[in-house]
Design a protein around this motif. Structure first.
Motif, short mmCIF file in Angstrom:
data_model
loop_
_atom_site.label_atom_id
_atom_site.label_comp_id
_atom_site.label_asym_id
_atom_site.label_seq_id
_atom_site.Cartn_x
_atom_site.Cartn_y
_atom_site.Cartn_z
N LEU A 1 44.94 23.28 14.52
CA LEU A 1 43.49 23.21 14.72
C LEU A 1 43.12 22.03 15.61
N LEU A 2 43.80 20.90 15.38
CA LEU A 2 43.56 19.72 16.22
C LEU A 2 43.93 19.98 17.67
N LYS B 1 42.87 12.40 7.94
CA LYS B 1 44.32 12.41 7.69
C LYS B 1 44.97 11.03 7.84
N ILE C 1 50.82 15.46 8.29
CA ILE C 1 49.83 16.49 8.64
C ILE C 1 50.44 17.88 8.44
N GLN C 2 49.68 18.75 7.79
CA GLN C 2 50.12 20.14 7.65
C GLN C 2 50.08 20.83 9.01
N MET D 1 38.67 14.55 12.09
CA MET D 1 39.89 15.13 11.52
C MET D 1 41.01 14.11 11.44
N TRP E 1 49.01 23.81 9.95
CA TRP E 1 47.75 24.48 10.30
C TRP E 1 46.71 23.46 10.76
N TYR E 2 46.76 22.26 10.16
CA TYR E 2 45.81 21.21 10.50
C TYR E 2 46.08 20.72 11.93
N ALA E 3 47.38 20.55 12.23
CA ALA E 3 47.75 20.10 13.58
C ALA E 3 47.40 21.15 14.63
#
Length: 513
Positions: free
Chosen positions: A387-388, A371, A380-381, A367, A383-385
């Motif tokens: 999830l990370l 990015k 980073i969006q 991931m 939602w992406y952060a």
């Protein structure tokens, strides 16, 4: 059959129960983990405080403020500052060997007391430091204190605990380490806001509190039956065994302790003895388990957490929320380990936790690669952060109920009495050496390997899983002085052990009580 398959042949179930006395003494002894945990948490925060850097490392402060790079791989790296922070580990490494002698000759509680007092003095020196010399002297004393405590506390817990509860009670040491880290992070957040720029003194000086707890607590702790026997106090050992087991029916366990003690007294040079072929398995574990523990990748995961929390929207408080959330996950997962280690066993937790960390490292690495790429810069969006961050929390949980606590538990319970102090000293020294090494190399590796560093650690986690599966037998519920049967019955390690003779080539004798 896998090399790690376990056997029940020859295992004993001694009478006794988990008494309130044992529970209380183990909790008090485990507070020795607070000094290590508090220092782990406090040092990183203090060295990021501008007033601290201006006073002791002005050149580092000037270079750091001049660094305006947005590359998330190549952050400012001061080897001078890292060396100062990591010097504690080298001091602990050396101290663990001296602690081995104290632990064997004077008892476990004396070693804990020495560690607490020395750590207390180091905290006082650091809190009142006027120059770099005082700071370094205090840091060295802190390291000596950690070396003594980490050498003696796990052994003390393993010897006091009934076999059925040894894992649970021993892991209270790791629990205290995680609590110490969490408290230190909260302290740093508060002291960093103190006007006048002297908050760092409070952070460093407060290390005296956990040091005082273990120092005072050790004065009231009894010594273990194993240590009492080893130092010639046979009657006191028998009485203590009856007290900690909550029953007078301790004859069988006492006989086994006497046998172990007699063997121990024959050994004048444990450092030579530990190199013997029949101890190859224990020596291998004392080296490889702490070595692997430092290569799980927990450093790189915790390093990236603040960046991700800032992206989610926590702003300037990102580091605090990162430390607190990860700290809470760490503590909670350690409780899971405490509740399951004597039921599921050491191997199950090692393998499950390792698999969990391996998968998370691959996911997080991929991931971040998507990015950040190789430039280290990205938007980073949210939602992406998120999830990370979830993946990071799952990873931390896997570490906290496997390699975190088990890295201290297993080495402390596998050595026979005659080389137990030496074995634990090796475990601590290897742990401290590679903690120092990883700390020194981490930021440079991150800058050069970029997202590949996650894959680098994932490969190591895969290797350590294979190591555990094939070479570590199950040790749950095995009396500590009956541990030799585990290695004798192991499909690989059994070939190194002569089942029929002691060190003098004679059949082992069972004494009368």
């Amino acid at each position: 059959m896998a090399g790690g398959a376990h056997f029940d042949v020859g295992r004993k179930d001694y009478p006794g129960k988990l008494t309130g006395f044992v529970l209380l003494t183990c909790i008090v002894a485990a507070t020795g983990g607070l000094i290590f945990g508090y220092d782990l948490g406090i040092s990183g925060g203090v060295t990021s405080m501008d007033p601290f850097l201006k006073k002791f490392f002005p050149s580092v402060y000037r270079k750091e403020t001049a660094d305006t790079s947005t590359n998330q791989y190549c952050k400012f790296d001061s080897q001078v500052l890292t060396t100062f922070t990591s010097s504690l580990y080298l001091a602990a490494l050396v101290a663990s060997f001296f602690a081995s002698y104290v632990t064997r000759k004077l008892g476990r509680r004396c070693s804990m007391l020495a560690g607490g007092i020395i750590f207390f003095i180091g905290a006082a020196l650091n809190g009142g430091a006027k120059n770099v010399g005082m700071l370094i002297a205090g840091r060295i004393l802190l390291g000596i204190g950690v070396g003594f405590a980490n050498q003696s506390v796990p052994v003390y817990l393993s010897e006091m605990a009934p076999a059925r509860y040894r894992g649970m009670l021993n892991m209270s040491f790791q629990l205290m380490i995680t609590i110490g880290i969490l408290i230190a992070n909260l302290v740093n957040f508060g002291t960093n806001k103190i006007a006048g720029g002297w908050g760092w003194r409070v952070s460093l000086a407060l290390a005296a509190i956990p040091a005082a707890i273990i120092s005072v607590g050790s004065l009231f702790l009894p010594d273990t039956p194993n240590s009492l026997l080893d130092r010639g106090h046979d009657e006191a050992a028998l009485n203590m065994l009856r007290r900690i087991r909550g029953t007078d029916n301790v004859e069988e366990e006492y006989k086994d302790l006497v046998v172990a003690s007699n063997e121990s007294k024959k050994i004048k040079h444990p450092w030579t003895n530990i190199l013997k072929r029949k101890y190859r398995a224990q020596l291998t574990m004392a080296i490889m388990i702490p070595f692997f523990q430092q290569l799980t990748g927990i450093n790189v995961i915790e390093f990236y957490a603040p960046v991700l929390f800032k992206t989610i929207g926590f702003g300037d408080n990102a580091s605090l929320y990162s430390a607190v959330i990860i700290g809470v996950v760490n503590v909670a997962a350690t409780f899971v380990s405490i509740a399951t280690v004597d039921k599921l066993g050491r191997r199950t937790l090692f393998l499950e936790g390792g698999t969990q960390m391996f998968i998370c490292q691959l996911i997080v690495g991929t991931m971040i690669a998507i990015k950040f790429g190789t430039t280290g810069e990205a938007d980073i969006q949210k939602w992406y952060a998120i999830l990370l961050v979830l993946c990071i929390c799952v990873y931390v949980a896997g570490f906290a109920w496997s390699w975190g606590p088990l890295g201290w538990l297993v080495p402390s319970e596998i050595f026979p009495l005659e080389i137990r102090s030496a074995g634990q000293a090796i475990n601590v020294s290897v742990n401290m050496f590679f903690t120092f090494g990883v700390a020194q190399a981490f930021l440079a590796m991150l800058c050069h390997l970029k997202f590949g560093l996650f894959y680098f650690f994932a490969v190591w986690v895969f290797i350590m899983n294979l190591f555990i599966y094939y070479l570590l037998p199950e040790t749950k519920n095995v009396p500590i002085e009956d541990m030799a049967v585990v290695w004798k019955n192991h499909s690989f390690w059994g070939r190194f052990i002569d089942n029929d003779e002691d060190d003098n080539g004679k059949p082992p004798q069972t004494p009368e009580v």
